[in-house]
Write a protein that holds these residues in place. Structure first.
Motif, PDB file in Angstrom:
ATOM      1  N   ALA A 123       9.696   3.119   3.170  1.00 46.92           N
ATOM      2  CA  ALA A 123       9.274   2.024   4.047  1.00 46.92           C
ATOM      3  C   ALA A 123       7.758   1.920   4.058  1.00 46.92           C
ATOM      4  O   ALA A 123       7.044   2.929   4.025  1.00 46.92           O
ATOM      5  CB  ALA A 123       9.793   2.268   5.469  1.00 46.92           C
ATOM      6  N   ASP A 124       7.260   0.691   4.115  1.00 42.79           N
ATOM      7  CA  ASP A 124       5.822   0.482   4.246  1.00 42.79           C
ATOM      8  C   ASP A 124       5.356   0.955   5.620  1.00 42.79           C
ATOM      9  O   ASP A 124       6.103   0.918   6.600  1.00 42.79           O
ATOM     10  CB  ASP A 124       5.477  -0.993   4.080  1.00 42.79           C
ATOM     11  CG  ASP A 124       5.525  -1.442   2.619  1.00 42.79           C
ATOM     12  OD1 ASP A 124       5.926  -0.631   1.758  1.00 42.79           O
ATOM     13  OD2 ASP A 124       5.160  -2.593   2.340  1.00 42.79           O
ATOM     14  N   THR A 125       4.111   1.405   5.671  1.00 39.51           N
ATOM     15  CA  THR A 125       3.501   1.819   6.928  1.00 39.51           C
ATOM     16  C   THR A 125       2.132   1.157   7.022  1.00 39.51           C
ATOM     17  O   THR A 125       1.765   0.340   6.183  1.00 39.51           O
ATOM     18  CB  THR A 125       3.349   3.355   6.991  1.00 39.51           C
ATOM     19  OG1 THR A 125       2.354   3.764   6.040  1.00 39.51           O
ATOM     20  CG2 THR A 125       4.668   4.054   6.689  1.00 39.51           C
ATOM     21  N   ASP A 126       1.358   1.538   8.025  1.00 39.53           N
ATOM     22  CA  ASP A 126       0.028   0.957   8.150  1.00 39.53           C
ATOM     23  C   ASP A 126      -0.921   1.470   7.079  1.00 39.53           C
ATOM     24  O   ASP A 126      -1.979   0.875   6.843  1.00 39.53           O
ATOM     25  CB  ASP A 126      -0.560   1.248   9.541  1.00 39.53           C
ATOM     26  CG  ASP A 126      -0.636   2.743   9.849  1.00 39.53           C
ATOM     27  OD1 ASP A 126       0.086   3.526   9.183  1.00 39.53           O
ATOM     28  OD2 ASP A 126      -1.414   3.118  10.742  1.00 39.53           O
ATOM     29  N   ARG A 127      -0.556   2.569   6.398  1.00 39.60           N
ATOM     30  CA  ARG A 127      -1.409   3.109   5.328  1.00 39.60           C
ATOM     31  C   ARG A 127      -0.777   3.028   3.952  1.00 39.60           C
ATOM     32  O   ARG A 127      -1.459   3.209   2.954  1.00 39.60           O
ATOM     33  CB  ARG A 127      -1.760   4.577   5.621  1.00 39.60           C
ATOM     34  CG  ARG A 127      -2.638   4.793   6.832  1.00 39.60           C
ATOM     35  CD  ARG A 127      -3.116   6.238   6.933  1.00 39.60           C
ATOM     36  NE  ARG A 127      -2.044   7.203   7.144  1.00 39.60           N
ATOM     37  CZ  ARG A 127      -1.627   8.082   6.250  1.00 39.60           C
ATOM     38  NH1 ARG A 127      -2.183   8.123   5.044  1.00 39.60           N
ATOM     39  NH2 ARG A 127      -0.660   8.931   6.530  1.00 39.60           N
ATOM     40  N   ARG A 128       0.499   2.780   3.878  1.00 39.28           N
ATOM     41  CA  ARG A 128       1.210   2.771   2.591  1.00 39.28           C
ATOM     42  C   ARG A 128       1.931   1.445   2.413  1.00 39.28           C
ATOM     43  O   ARG A 128       2.709   1.031   3.284  1.00 39.28           O
ATOM     44  CB  ARG A 128       2.214   3.919   2.532  1.00 39.28           C
ATOM     45  CG  ARG A 128       2.892   4.059   1.178  1.00 39.28           C
ATOM     46  CD  ARG A 128       3.928   5.159   1.209  1.00 39.28           C
ATOM     47  NE  ARG A 128       4.406   5.485  -0.123  1.00 39.28           N
ATOM     48  CZ  ARG A 128       5.348   6.388  -0.371  1.00 39.28           C
ATOM     49  NH1 ARG A 128       5.907   7.046   0.631  1.00 39.28           N
ATOM     50  NH2 ARG A 128       5.738   6.626  -1.609  1.00 39.28           N
ATOM     51  N   HIS A 129       1.672   0.791   1.272  1.00 39.57           N
ATOM     52  CA  HIS A 129       2.224  -0.545   1.046  1.00 39.57           C
ATOM     53  C   HIS A 129       2.795  -0.659  -0.364  1.00 39.57           C
ATOM     54  O   HIS A 129       2.243  -0.102  -1.325  1.00 39.57           O
ATOM     55  CB  HIS A 129       1.143  -1.611   1.226  1.00 39.57           C
ATOM     56  CG  HIS A 129       0.421  -1.522   2.537  1.00 39.57           C
ATOM     57  ND1 HIS A 129       0.921  -2.051   3.706  1.00 39.57           N
ATOM     58  CD2 HIS A 129      -0.756  -0.920   2.867  1.00 39.57           C
ATOM     59  CE1 HIS A 129       0.083  -1.809   4.694  1.00 39.57           C
ATOM     60  NE2 HIS A 129      -0.947  -1.127   4.213  1.00 39.57           N
ATOM     61  N   SER A 130       3.897  -1.387  -0.481  1.00 44.15           N
ATOM     62  CA  SER A 130       4.493  -1.686  -1.773  1.00 44.15           C
ATOM     63  C   SER A 130       4.002  -3.040  -2.253  1.00 44.15           C
ATOM     64  O   SER A 130       3.912  -3.991  -1.465  1.00 44.15           O
ATOM     65  CB  SER A 130       6.022  -1.700  -1.671  1.00 44.15           C
ATOM     66  OG  SER A 130       6.520  -0.439  -1.278  1.00 44.15           O
ATOM     67  N   LEU A 131       3.697  -3.128  -3.538  1.00 41.82           N
ATOM     68  CA  LEU A 131       3.260  -4.383  -4.138  1.00 41.82           C
ATOM     69  C   LEU A 131       4.202  -4.717  -5.282  1.00 41.82           C
ATOM     70  O   LEU A 131       4.265  -4.000  -6.289  1.00 41.82           O
ATOM     71  CB  LEU A 131       1.825  -4.264  -4.671  1.00 41.82           C
ATOM     72  CG  LEU A 131       0.727  -3.995  -3.646  1.00 41.82           C
ATOM     73  CD1 LEU A 131      -0.615  -3.820  -4.354  1.00 41.82           C
ATOM     74  CD2 LEU A 131       0.643  -5.136  -2.645  1.00 41.82           C
ATOM     75  N   ALA A 132       4.954  -5.810  -5.133  1.00 39.15           N
ATOM     76  CA  ALA A 132       5.901  -6.241  -6.159  1.00 39.15           C
ATOM     77  C   ALA A 132       5.194  -7.225  -7.083  1.00 39.15           C
ATOM     78  O   ALA A 132       5.093  -8.416  -6.788  1.00 39.15           O
ATOM     79  CB  ALA A 132       7.133  -6.875  -5.523  1.00 39.15           C
ATOM     80  N   ALA A 133       4.699  -6.713  -8.205  1.00 41.67           N
ATOM     81  CA  ALA A 133       3.937  -7.554  -9.128  1.00 41.67           C
ATOM     82  C   ALA A 133       3.790  -6.838 -10.455  1.00 41.67           C
ATOM     83  O   ALA A 133       3.956  -5.616 -10.544  1.00 41.67           O
ATOM     84  CB  ALA A 133       2.558  -7.877  -8.554  1.00 41.67           C
ATOM     85  N   SER A 134       3.471  -7.605 -11.475  1.00 44.40           N
ATOM     86  CA  SER A 134       3.104  -7.012 -12.752  1.00 44.40           C
ATOM     87  C   SER A 134       1.648  -6.597 -12.691  1.00 44.40           C
ATOM     88  O   SER A 134       0.824  -7.255 -12.048  1.00 44.40           O
ATOM     89  CB  SER A 134       3.310  -8.034 -13.879  1.00 44.40           C
ATOM     90  OG  SER A 134       2.672  -7.600 -15.065  1.00 44.40           O
ATOM     91  N   VAL A 135       1.324  -5.514 -13.380  1.00 46.66           N
ATOM     92  CA  VAL A 135      -0.070  -5.083 -13.441  1.00 46.66           C
ATOM     93  C   VAL A 135      -0.930  -6.151 -14.104  1.00 46.66           C
ATOM     94  O   VAL A 135      -2.160  -6.166 -13.933  1.00 46.66           O
ATOM     95  CB  VAL A 135      -0.178  -3.734 -14.182  1.00 46.66           C
ATOM     96  CG1 VAL A 135       0.114  -3.902 -15.665  1.00 46.66           C
ATOM     97  CG2 VAL A 135      -1.540  -3.094 -13.983  1.00 46.66           C
ATOM     98  N   LEU A 136      -0.306  -7.067 -14.844  1.00 41.89           N
ATOM     99  CA  LEU A 136      -1.036  -8.131 -15.531  1.00 41.89           C
ATOM    100  C   LEU A 136      -1.379  -9.286 -14.603  1.00 41.89           C
ATOM    101  O   LEU A 136      -2.155 -10.169 -14.972  1.00 41.89           O
ATOM    102  CB  LEU A 136      -0.214  -8.658 -16.715  1.00 41.89           C
ATOM    103  CG  LEU A 136       0.232  -7.601 -17.733  1.00 41.89           C
ATOM    104  CD1 LEU A 136       1.079  -8.247 -18.826  1.00 41.89           C
ATOM    105  CD2 LEU A 136      -0.964  -6.889 -18.335  1.00 41.89           C
ATOM    106  N   ASP A 137      -0.800  -9.299 -13.388  1.00 39.62           N
ATOM    107  CA  ASP A 137      -1.105 -10.350 -12.416  1.00 39.62           C
ATOM    108  C   ASP A 137      -2.483 -10.120 -11.799  1.00 39.62           C
ATOM    109  O   ASP A 137      -3.079  -9.051 -11.946  1.00 39.62           O
ATOM    110  CB  ASP A 137      -0.041 -10.385 -11.313  1.00 39.62           C
ATOM    111  CG  ASP A 137       1.339 -10.758 -11.839  1.00 39.62           C
ATOM    112  OD1 ASP A 137       1.393 -11.362 -12.922  1.00 39.62           O
ATOM    113  OD2 ASP A 137       2.336 -10.433 -11.168  1.00 39.62           O
ATOM    114  N   ASP A 138      -2.951 -11.133 -11.068  1.00 42.12           N
ATOM    115  CA  ASP A 138      -4.253 -11.038 -10.404  1.00 42.12           C
ATOM    116  C   ASP A 138      -4.141 -10.776  -8.900  1.00 42.12           C
ATOM    117  O   ASP A 138      -5.003 -10.138  -8.317  1.00 42.12           O
ATOM    118  CB  ASP A 138      -5.055 -12.332 -10.612  1.00 42.12           C
ATOM    119  CG  ASP A 138      -5.490 -12.513 -12.058  1.00 42.12           C
ATOM    120  OD1 ASP A 138      -5.869 -11.510 -12.687  1.00 42.12           O
ATOM    121  OD2 ASP A 138      -5.441 -13.647 -12.551  1.00 42.12           O
TER     122      ASP A 138
END
Length: 280
Positions: A123-138
């Motif tokens: 689960a995301d917290t105030d310090r840890r976040h998930s980012l659903a994206a390709s590394v090639l995105d901006d």
């Protein structure tokens, strides 16, 4: 476990189960190099053919690599306890659980299908976040830039699956957007790439490598500075002292062997400071 989770992933994403299974097996040893109870939990919770991802002695190599990356992250946090770590191609890595100092800001970046699977367990917290994206995105860089620096980008066993042009473009973008940041990555020789292509065909995996790099110093042309380059058999001294005796005895021989065959290296690089100073 009666109701296991079924994972639907692409060919390259499917390889995330290989280091996960390796960490779980290592954790079950009497004197593990790396203890990762979350990896054991994940293996037991996901419906996957564990034997398909069993790399035998290769598992030790992966665990050593992960332990070395952990040591670099801990060293970064010793100096910058409130900094930001970005795990590129995070898969089902549990590095945050192993190194969290209580103040670090953390981003787990991976493709949407992998992040969807991660969210079943993390689960995301105030310090840890998930980012659903390709590394090639901006867009993901914009999100990371809102977090406090300094920054450390960790790319373990991920860039090798990209074409060389994409790797060079990604590293150049990070160097331009985040001056004076660290980048930890692994590089694999052309010889190793040929061997990997043969292995994945034999194992029935659809995940060929796309980038070979015989010398990490070549990356300095992208606006980077090579800080350290070594094999997985030459970990930092604090980590070396904590290794089980068997590892301490055999690692010098493994180090010489890896150097002789030119297999692969782990590298710590630094993006160059902005010429006009911080905040320019």
């Amino acid at each position: 476990m009666a109701d296991k989770i079924t994972a639907q992933l692409g060919g390259a994403e499917e390889t995330l189960f290989i280091p996960l299974a390796a960490r779980a097996r290592e954790t079950g040893k009497r004197h593990p190099l790396l203890s990762d109870p979350r990896a054991v939990e994940l293996v037991q919770s996901i419906d996957l053919p564990v034997g398909k991802y069993d790399r035998g002695r290769g598992s030790v190599v992966m665990v050593l690599r992960t332990a070395l990356f952990d040591a670099w992250v801990r060293s970064f946090l010793d100096t910058h306890p409130h900094g930001t770590v970005v795990e590129i191609g995070t898969g089902l890595n549990t590095r945050f659980d192993r190194v969290d100092n209580g103040t670090v800001h953390w981003f787990d970046l991976d493709l949407p299908d992998t992040i969807a699977l991660r969210r079943r367990f993390f689960a995301d917290t105030d310090r840890r976040h998930s980012l659903a994206a390709s590394v090639l995105d901006d867009d993901w860089m914009d999100r990371v830039a809102t977090s406090p620096g300094p920054y450390l980008f960790v790319a373990e066993a991920v860039l090798v699956y990209l074409p060389e042009d994409d790797v060079r473009r990604t590293l150049t973008r990070i160097a331009h957007r985040f001056p004076d940041a660290g980048i930890a990555l692994d590089t694999y020789s052309r010889r190793m790439m040929r061997m990997q292509h043969n292995r994945v065909e034999a194992a029935g995996l659809d995940a060929r490598w796309g980038w070979a790099c015989d010398d990490p110093r070549a990356l300095e042309s992208l606006g980077l500075r090579l800080v350290e380059s070594t094999t997985i058999a030459r970990p930092p001294q604090p980590l070396r002292r904590r290794l089980p005796l068997g590892y301490r005895i055999t690692l010098p021989l493994l180090h010489q062997f890896l150097l002789r065959i030119g297999a692969f290296r782990v590298a710590l690089l630094h993006t160059r400071p902005h010429p006009d100073g911080p905040g320019a």
